[in-house]
Motif scaffolding. Structure first.
Motif, PDB file in Angstrom:
ATOM      1  N   PHE A   1     -48.026  80.424  48.093  1.00  0.00           N
ATOM      2  CA  PHE A   1     -48.047  81.685  47.845  1.00  0.00           C
ATOM      3  C   PHE A   1     -48.752  83.234  47.906  1.00  0.00           C
ATOM      4  N   GLN A   2     -49.508  82.875  49.760  1.00  0.00           N
ATOM      5  CA  GLN A   2     -49.795  83.761  50.980  1.00  0.00           C
ATOM      6  C   GLN A   2     -48.682  83.696  51.983  1.00  0.00           C
TER       7      GLN A   2
ATOM      8  N   SER B   1     -51.753  80.956  39.920  1.00  0.00           N
ATOM      9  CA  SER B   1     -52.215  80.194  41.425  1.00  0.00           C
ATOM     10  C   SER B   1     -52.953  78.704  40.321  1.00  0.00           C
TER      11      SER B   1
ATOM     12  N   PRO C   1     -52.100  78.290  52.003  1.00  0.00           N
ATOM     13  CA  PRO C   1     -51.422  77.774  50.788  1.00  0.00           C
ATOM     14  C   PRO C   1     -49.709  78.902  50.664  1.00  0.00           C
TER      15      PRO C   1
ATOM     16  N   THR D   1     -49.893  72.778  47.469  1.00  0.00           N
ATOM     17  CA  THR D   1     -50.540  72.472  48.369  1.00  0.00           C
ATOM     18  C   THR D   1     -49.787  72.512  50.031  1.00  0.00           C
TER      19      THR D   1
ATOM     20  N   SER E   1     -55.025  82.349  36.826  1.00  0.00           N
ATOM     21  CA  SER E   1     -55.352  81.520  37.986  1.00  0.00           C
ATOM     22  C   SER E   1     -55.691  80.638  36.661  1.00  0.00           C
TER      23      SER E   1
ATOM     24  N   LYS F   1     -56.273  75.936  40.379  1.00  0.00           N
ATOM     25  CA  LYS F   1     -57.941  75.880  41.561  1.00  0.00           C
ATOM     26  C   LYS F   1     -57.982  74.828  40.758  1.00  0.00           C
TER      27      LYS F   1
ATOM     28  N   SER G   1     -50.234  74.559  44.039  1.00  0.00           N
ATOM     29  CA  SER G   1     -50.660  76.403  44.272  1.00  0.00           C
ATOM     30  C   SER G   1     -50.239  76.954  43.634  1.00  0.00           C
ATOM     31  N   TRP G   2     -49.334  76.742  43.498  1.00  0.00           N
ATOM     32  CA  TRP G   2     -49.118  78.217  42.766  1.00  0.00           C
ATOM     33  C   TRP G   2     -47.369  78.284  41.292  1.00  0.00           C
TER      34      TRP G   2
END
Length: 432
Positions: A375-376, A271, A373, A306, A135, A273, A279-280
């Protein structure tokens, strides 16, 4: 071949067919045909009722076929994959570039899914992606953590994420019809389903139907296509009600190719922050099976925006297919954010953006529902509408609706839902 209930623990047969020694020939005499209709996205639907068979539908078709049920899979696109698709691009100097621009990988925690993944692994369809991930904090300009010791392995398809769906759609007992758009699904008096193509062609009668495209049974379908939904919502009022409000999340993906490896980045996926734009990101060429002789001299990365950034662009440009100018602007903004993290990112020799947008984004207050986001999941449900049953099921009409929106917004959720839909239909058809 014996029924796969023993090895996968996914099919529960009624008493009339509870004998585990029943072979495929016996089941073939009992069960006739089941239609599996693929899933799609808003751009394809608007143009040609496009369905793109995602992993839920492909898994369901494979599980049905393994239990002796004849399966016909309908797909209006040229091939399967959905959000597990692989994008082929050609650079200006003629280099072939392949990108997993949707779901970058998947993890598994469910034991039944893990058994299935191990089977795919033994066939060379998937492999573990053994790289370091982390991250990055865009304020401190530092990597915060490394998830090398994460409990769940990260799996990728070989040689691309779409390889799994391709293999499942070509298994014995699955007849895949690509370029076949569904115009109407009709439930007949004799408890059969009749499918009609968009061109009016009769596509056959079936004992059951599986939909891995929730938009086929959505009232908002008409708003996009100008046509009534292929499935008459009055046939399944309870299921239609559950499908009406599934909040989703859009995303822009940026595909990049660099002449040299990005040596300043110590991980192959991370990811972001404290970024309002990214986002990724992941190094696509670091995955197993990707670095062939023609690719070894350059490195491919994929960035995901994002949801808030994507919704802001959509608020300005609308839900129609993005113009080349819009995609160029998005690509520049995403890459500028990537460069700003302070890791000496050079200019790529290839850069192109793609929008992932699910059909359910079509609602007046669309921007307010984009909350999860990329990546989920991937263009992406943010709610689970059948967590216990794992699919929507109308026993009387032999209709199942499956997808990640039923269980959890990720690949494992889609697989579980496809297995559940196969279980429901196999149990029902085995009693006929």
């Amino acid at each position: 071949m014996t029924i796969t209930t023993i090895s996968y623990k996914l099919l529960t047969f009624c008493l009339c067919k509870s004998d585990p020694s029943i072979d495929r020939a016996t089941m073939s005499n009992v069960a006739t045909k089941v239609a599996v209709v693929g899933s799609g996205n808003i751009e394809n639907i608007a143009k040609r009722n496009g369905m793109n068979v995602a992993v839920s539908g492909a898994v369901c078709a494979s599980a049905l076929a393994k239990n002796g049920i004849s399966v016909t899979l309908f797909e209006s696109a040229r091939g399967p994959g959905g959000r597990m698709s692989q994008r082929r691009e050609i650079s200006e100097d003629g280099k072939e570039l392949l990108f997993d621009h949707g779901a970058p990988f998947f993890s598994v925690s469910n034991c039944d899914v893990l058994k299935l993944v191990h089977e795919w692994e033994s066939k060379g369809l998937v492999a573990e992606w053994k790289e370091n991930f982390g991250s990055f904090d865009c304020i401190s300009k530092k990597f915060l953590e490394n998830d090398q010791e994460a409990p769940n392995k990260k799996y990728v398809g070989l040689p691309g994420m779409n390889s799994i769906c391709k293999a499942l759609c070509n298994e014995t007992g699955v007849e895949s019809k690509f370029g076949a758009s569904i115009g109407r699904l009709e439930c007949l008096d004799d408890e059969k389903w009749s499918l009609t193509g968009l061109d009016g062609q009769n596509l056959g009668h079936f004992s059951g139907v599986v939909l891995s495209d929730k938009s086929i049974a959505s009232p908002r379908f008409t708003h996009v296509t100008g046509r009534p939904p292929p499935l008459d919502l009055s046939l399944t009022p309870e299921l239609a009600l559950k499908l009406q409000e599934i909040p989703v999340s859009p995303c822009f993906a940026l595909m990049l190719a660099f002449a040299e490896p990005l040596s300043s980045i110590s991980v192959k996926g991370f990811s972001f922050k404290n970024s309002e734009i990214l986002s990724w990101s992941h190094c696509d060429s670091s995955k197993p099976g990707r670095s062939t002789a023609r690719h070894v001299s350059f490195e491919r990365w994929v960035l995901h925006s994002t949801a808030n950034y994507a919704s802001g662009v959509i608020a300005q440009t609308g839900l129609q297919k993005p113009s080349s100018a819009t995609l160029t602007k998005v690509a520049e903004e995403l890459f500028r954010e990537f460069q700003s993290i302070g890791l000496n990112i050079p200019q790529p020799f290839f850069m192109k953006a793609h929008r992932w947008l699910s059909y359910e984004a079509l609602k007046i207050n669309a921007v307010s529902i984009f909350t999860i986001p990329f990546f989920q999941g991937s263009a992406f449900p943010t709610a689970s509408i059948a967590r216990e049953e794992k699919c929507l099921w109308d026993r009387k009409k032999r209709l199942a609706i499956c997808g990640d929106f039923c269980v959890s917004p990720n690949v494992e959720g889609a697989i579980l839902s496809g297995l559940a839909a196969a279980s429901k239909l196999t149990e029902m058809l085995s009693c006929l």
